[in-house]
Design a protein around this motif. Sequence first.
Motif, PDB file in Angstrom:
ATOM      1  N   GLU A  79       0.808  -1.214   0.000  1.00 24.99           N
ATOM      2  CA  GLU A  79       0.000   0.000   0.000  1.00 24.99           C
ATOM      3  C   GLU A  79       0.844   1.269   0.000  1.00 24.99           C
ATOM      4  O   GLU A  79       0.306   2.372   0.168  1.00 24.99           O
ATOM      5  CB  GLU A  79      -0.934   0.007   1.219  1.00 24.99           C
ATOM      6  N   GLN A  82      -0.278   4.174  -2.201  1.00 23.03           N
ATOM      7  CA  GLN A  82      -1.457   4.871  -1.683  1.00 23.03           C
ATOM      8  C   GLN A  82      -1.064   5.835  -0.562  1.00 23.03           C
ATOM      9  O   GLN A  82      -1.584   6.952  -0.486  1.00 23.03           O
ATOM     10  CB  GLN A  82      -2.471   3.849  -1.159  1.00 23.03           C
ATOM     11  N   LEU A 185     -10.572   9.153  -2.063  1.00 23.67           N
ATOM     12  CA  LEU A 185      -9.621   8.053  -2.208  1.00 23.67           C
ATOM     13  C   LEU A 185      -9.495   7.261  -0.911  1.00 23.67           C
ATOM     14  O   LEU A 185      -9.320   6.037  -0.929  1.00 23.67           O
ATOM     15  CB  LEU A 185      -8.253   8.598  -2.627  1.00 23.67           C
ATOM     16  N   ALA A 188     -12.398   5.019  -1.164  1.00 23.18           N
ATOM     17  CA  ALA A 188     -12.425   4.102  -2.306  1.00 23.18           C
ATOM     18  C   ALA A 188     -11.350   3.034  -2.237  1.00 23.18           C
ATOM     19  O   ALA A 188     -11.562   1.905  -2.684  1.00 23.18           O
ATOM     20  CB  ALA A 188     -12.279   4.898  -3.608  1.00 23.18           C
ATOM     21  N   TRP A 189     -10.168   3.386  -1.699  1.00 23.39           N
ATOM     22  CA  TRP A 189      -9.065   2.427  -1.663  1.00 23.39           C
ATOM     23  C   TRP A 189      -9.168   1.539  -0.440  1.00 23.39           C
ATOM     24  O   TRP A 189      -9.152   2.036   0.699  1.00 23.39           O
ATOM     25  CB  TRP A 189      -7.730   3.162  -1.645  1.00 23.39           C
ATOM     26  N   PRO A 190      -9.255   0.232  -0.595  1.00 22.41           N
ATOM     27  CA  PRO A 190      -9.289  -0.664   0.569  1.00 22.41           C
ATOM     28  C   PRO A 190      -7.929  -0.692   1.254  1.00 22.41           C
ATOM     29  O   PRO A 190      -6.896  -0.407   0.644  1.00 22.41           O
ATOM     30  CB  PRO A 190      -9.624  -2.024  -0.052  1.00 22.41           C
ATOM     31  N   SER A 191      -7.926  -1.010   2.527  1.00 25.35           N
ATOM     32  CA  SER A 191      -6.678  -1.064   3.285  1.00 25.35           C
ATOM     33  C   SER A 191      -6.738  -2.200   4.290  1.00 25.35           C
ATOM     34  O   SER A 191      -7.806  -2.513   4.844  1.00 25.35           O
ATOM     35  CB  SER A 191      -6.437   0.259   4.014  1.00 25.35           C
ATOM     36  N   ARG A 198      -3.489   3.233   9.608  1.00 21.32           N
ATOM     37  CA  ARG A 198      -3.475   3.757   8.242  1.00 21.32           C
ATOM     38  C   ARG A 198      -3.111   5.233   8.233  1.00 21.32           C
ATOM     39  O   ARG A 198      -2.319   5.687   7.397  1.00 21.32           O
ATOM     40  CB  ARG A 198      -4.840   3.541   7.594  1.00 21.32           C
TER      41      ARG A 198
END
Length: 305
Positions: A79, A82, A185, A188-191, A198
Motif C-alpha cells: 500500500e 497509496q 480516495l 475508495a481504496w481498501p486497506s 493507516r
Amino acid sequence: MTRQLDATPAAGAGELRLAHALVFITPALWCVNYLVARWAPGVIAPHALALGRWCIAALLLLALCRDELAAKRAHIRAEAGQFLVLGALGMWVCGAFVYIGGRSTPALNIGLLYAAAPVLIALVSALWLHERLRPPQLLGVALALAGVLYILCKGDAHALARLQINPGDAWVSVAVLCWAAYSLLLRAWPSAFGATARLALIACGGIVVLLPFTVLEAVLWLPTAWSWQALGLVLAAALLPGAAAYAAYSVMQRVLGAARVGLVLYLGPLYSALIGWLVLGEPIEAFHGIGALLILPGIWLATRR
C-alpha cells in the motif's frame, strides 16, 4: 450494486454514537488549524510548520498502533503508493497550502472555502462510489449549503457578486480540491490497516513528500528561526487538527460514508466565527446565527440513518 448512504452494516450502536458525536467535534479541531495559519506568519514558514506538525503527529500515531504495524508489516509495501498519494494530498497540500493562504486571507475565509468541499465530495461519491443520497439527505445538503452561502454573503444576496478572490483564497481553494480527492480516495481504496495505523502510514507518506519542499522553502524563500512560539504552533497543529482530527475523520468515514462525513465541513464557518470571537475578538453578527439555523438542521438531516 449501489451503496446507499446508510451506516456501514458492521458498525455497532456505540460506533454510530461516536461517529455522530465526532461530526460536531471534528470541525472544532480543524478550526484550530485556521488560527495557527493566521498566527504563523513571522513565526514559522508554511512548509516547516506542516512538516513539524506531521512529524509529531506521526510519532504519536505510530506509538499507538505499533503492534498492528508489526503484525501487518507485509502489507506496508503493498500500500506504499497509496500512502504517498494520500500523504501528498492530505498532509502536503492540505497542510502547507493552507498555511501559505493564511498569510493573506482571514481564518473565516478558510472555513468558508472548505465548506464548499462537501458538495464536491457528495457529487463525486454519488457518481464514483455509488453512495446514494436519499431525499431527506438531499434536503439536508441544500439547507447546509444555503446556510454557508448566507454567511458568505453576510445576509445580502447581492454581496456574492462583489466577492473578490485574493492569492490566499486561491491557495486554500487548491487545498479544498485536494481535500475532496483525499476524502474520496480514503474511502475508495481498501486497506489492511485500521484507521489509526493507516493514518500513521499516510502521515509518513506526507512527511516524505514534504521534506524536499521544506528544504527548498528554507533555501529559496523563507527560512525559519525556531523559537518557543514556533514550537507551540507546531504542537497545537500536530495534536488537534492533526492527529486527533484526521483520526476522527477516518472513523467517521468508515462508519458513515464519504459523502455524509464531508458535510462536517459545513460547520467550519460557524466554528471559525465562534473561535474568532473568543480568541481574536472578532464580532459575531446576526447572519451567523441565521446561517447556523440552516446549517445545523441540514447536518442532522444529511447524517441521519
